[in-house]
Scaffold this motif. Structure first.
Motif, PDB file in Angstrom:
ATOM      1  N   VAL A  27      -8.790   2.506  -3.494  1.00 26.87           N
ATOM      2  CA  VAL A  27      -8.922   3.846  -4.073  1.00 26.87           C
ATOM      3  C   VAL A  27      -9.920   3.771  -5.221  1.00 26.87           C
ATOM      4  O   VAL A  27     -10.259   2.694  -5.699  1.00 26.87           O
ATOM      5  CB  VAL A  27      -7.570   4.408  -4.578  1.00 26.87           C
ATOM      6  CG1 VAL A  27      -6.582   4.571  -3.443  1.00 26.87           C
ATOM      7  CG2 VAL A  27      -6.988   3.547  -5.688  1.00 26.87           C
ATOM      8  N   GLU A  63       3.288   5.431  -3.010  1.00 27.40           N
ATOM      9  CA  GLU A  63       4.092   6.602  -2.649  1.00 27.40           C
ATOM     10  C   GLU A  63       3.279   7.884  -2.839  1.00 27.40           C
ATOM     11  O   GLU A  63       3.326   8.786  -2.003  1.00 27.40           O
ATOM     12  CB  GLU A  63       5.348   6.684  -3.516  1.00 27.40           C
ATOM     13  CG  GLU A  63       6.449   5.749  -3.130  1.00 27.40           C
ATOM     14  CD  GLU A  63       7.686   5.989  -3.980  1.00 27.40           C
ATOM     15  OE1 GLU A  63       8.540   6.807  -3.568  1.00 27.40           O
ATOM     16  OE2 GLU A  63       7.779   5.368  -5.055  1.00 27.40           O
ATOM     17  N   LEU A  65       0.028   8.216  -2.747  1.00 36.35           N
ATOM     18  CA  LEU A  65      -0.985   8.281  -1.695  1.00 36.35           C
ATOM     19  C   LEU A  65      -0.397   8.811  -0.388  1.00 36.35           C
ATOM     20  O   LEU A  65      -1.005   9.642   0.296  1.00 36.35           O
ATOM     21  CB  LEU A  65      -1.606   6.898  -1.459  1.00 36.35           C
ATOM     22  CG  LEU A  65      -2.589   6.422  -2.512  1.00 36.35           C
ATOM     23  CD1 LEU A  65      -2.876   4.931  -2.339  1.00 36.35           C
ATOM     24  CD2 LEU A  65      -3.868   7.235  -2.458  1.00 36.35           C
ATOM     25  N   GLU A  66       0.788   8.335  -0.047  1.00 34.98           N
ATOM     26  CA  GLU A  66       1.443   8.793   1.184  1.00 34.98           C
ATOM     27  C   GLU A  66       1.743  10.284   1.127  1.00 34.98           C
ATOM     28  O   GLU A  66       1.532  11.012   2.104  1.00 34.98           O
ATOM     29  CB  GLU A  66       2.728   7.989   1.426  1.00 34.98           C
ATOM     30  CG  GLU A  66       2.459   6.542   1.778  1.00 34.98           C
ATOM     31  CD  GLU A  66       3.706   5.659   1.747  1.00 34.98           C
ATOM     32  OE1 GLU A  66       4.781   6.127   1.303  1.00 34.98           O
ATOM     33  OE2 GLU A  66       3.590   4.490   2.165  1.00 34.98           O
ATOM     34  N   ILE A  68       0.229  12.537  -0.770  1.00 31.42           N
ATOM     35  CA  ILE A  68      -1.039  13.268  -0.774  1.00 31.42           C
ATOM     36  C   ILE A  68      -1.591  13.371   0.645  1.00 31.42           C
ATOM     37  O   ILE A  68      -2.100  14.419   1.048  1.00 31.42           O
ATOM     38  CB  ILE A  68      -2.040  12.607  -1.740  1.00 31.42           C
ATOM     39  CG1 ILE A  68      -1.576  12.839  -3.190  1.00 31.42           C
ATOM     40  CG2 ILE A  68      -3.454  13.130  -1.532  1.00 31.42           C
ATOM     41  CD1 ILE A  68      -2.267  11.966  -4.216  1.00 31.42           C
ATOM     42  N   GLU A  69      -1.464  12.295   1.420  1.00 28.98           N
ATOM     43  CA  GLU A  69      -1.911  12.320   2.822  1.00 28.98           C
ATOM     44  C   GLU A  69      -1.138  13.352   3.633  1.00 28.98           C
ATOM     45  O   GLU A  69      -1.647  13.889   4.608  1.00 28.98           O
ATOM     46  CB  GLU A  69      -1.758  10.937   3.458  1.00 28.98           C
ATOM     47  CG  GLU A  69      -2.800   9.949   2.997  1.00 28.98           C
ATOM     48  CD  GLU A  69      -2.584   8.553   3.563  1.00 28.98           C
ATOM     49  OE1 GLU A  69      -1.699   8.364   4.421  1.00 28.98           O
ATOM     50  OE2 GLU A  69      -3.311   7.640   3.126  1.00 28.98           O
ATOM     51  N   GLU A  70       0.108  13.651   3.206  1.00 26.29           N
ATOM     52  CA  GLU A  70       0.917  14.667   3.879  1.00 26.29           C
ATOM     53  C   GLU A  70       0.610  16.073   3.372  1.00 26.29           C
ATOM     54  O   GLU A  70       1.201  17.045   3.826  1.00 26.29           O
ATOM     55  CB  GLU A  70       2.402  14.362   3.677  1.00 26.29           C
ATOM     56  CG  GLU A  70       2.855  13.102   4.384  1.00 26.29           C
ATOM     57  CD  GLU A  70       4.306  12.769   4.086  1.00 26.29           C
ATOM     58  OE1 GLU A  70       5.046  13.628   3.560  1.00 26.29           O
ATOM     59  OE2 GLU A  70       4.708  11.625   4.373  1.00 26.29           O
ATOM     60  N   GLY A  71      -0.309  16.171   2.397  1.00 25.18           N
ATOM     61  CA  GLY A  71      -0.722  17.480   1.907  1.00 25.18           C
ATOM     62  C   GLY A  71      -0.044  17.936   0.635  1.00 25.18           C
ATOM     63  O   GLY A  71      -0.193  19.096   0.232  1.00 25.18           O
ATOM     64  N   THR A  73       0.435  18.354  -3.300  1.00 21.94           N
ATOM     65  CA  THR A  73      -0.441  18.373  -4.479  1.00 21.94           C
ATOM     66  C   THR A  73       0.040  17.341  -5.500  1.00 21.94           C
ATOM     67  O   THR A  73       1.170  16.848  -5.413  1.00 21.94           O
ATOM     68  CB  THR A  73      -0.416  19.756  -5.159  1.00 21.94           C
ATOM     69  OG1 THR A  73       0.909  19.990  -5.667  1.00 21.94           O
ATOM     70  CG2 THR A  73      -0.829  20.861  -4.199  1.00 21.94           C
TER      71      THR A  73
END
Length: 111
Positions: A27, A63, A65-66, A68-71, A73
């Motif tokens: 990242v 956690e 990052l996971e 955020i990947e699911e949308g 905020t």
């Protein structure tokens, strides 16, 4: 100091620099700074004021990052992680109460 007491064994020991964490997780440093600014993670600070991350904080970044990947905020991530932390506290409290109840029951039956 024995080998068993090394700081590296302590998951809350703030040992990793922001650059090291960015490299480990692939990242941007700016992303990690943003997580800190938003209160999602709270890295320790060196004597010079540089961010230092523990394994526990690195896990929180993962956690985040996971989520955020699911949308979710960043504000949502902060709330989700806070709720997960509270759930863990309540589960630990419940375990202590149940253990105490079982111990008391055993004393009254055998006592």
């Amino acid at each position: 100091m024995t080998v068993a007491n090394l700081p590296i064994d302590d998951e809350s020991a703030a040992l990793y620099t922001i650059g090291q964490v960015a490299d480990m997780l692939d990242v941007q440093v700016a992303f990690l700074r943003r997580l800190d600014e938003q209160g999602v993670v709270v890295p320790g600070r060196s004597a010079a004021g540089q961010r230092r991350y523990s394994r526990r904080e690195i896990d929180r970044v993962v956690e985040a990052l996971e989520l955020i990947e699911e949308g979710v905020t960043l504000a949502g991530v902060r709330h989700v992680l806070a709720l997960r932390g509270r759930i863990a506290e309540l589960e630990a409290d419940l375990d202590r109460l149940q253990t105490g109840r079982h111990a008391a029951k055993g004393r009254s039956v055998g006592g």
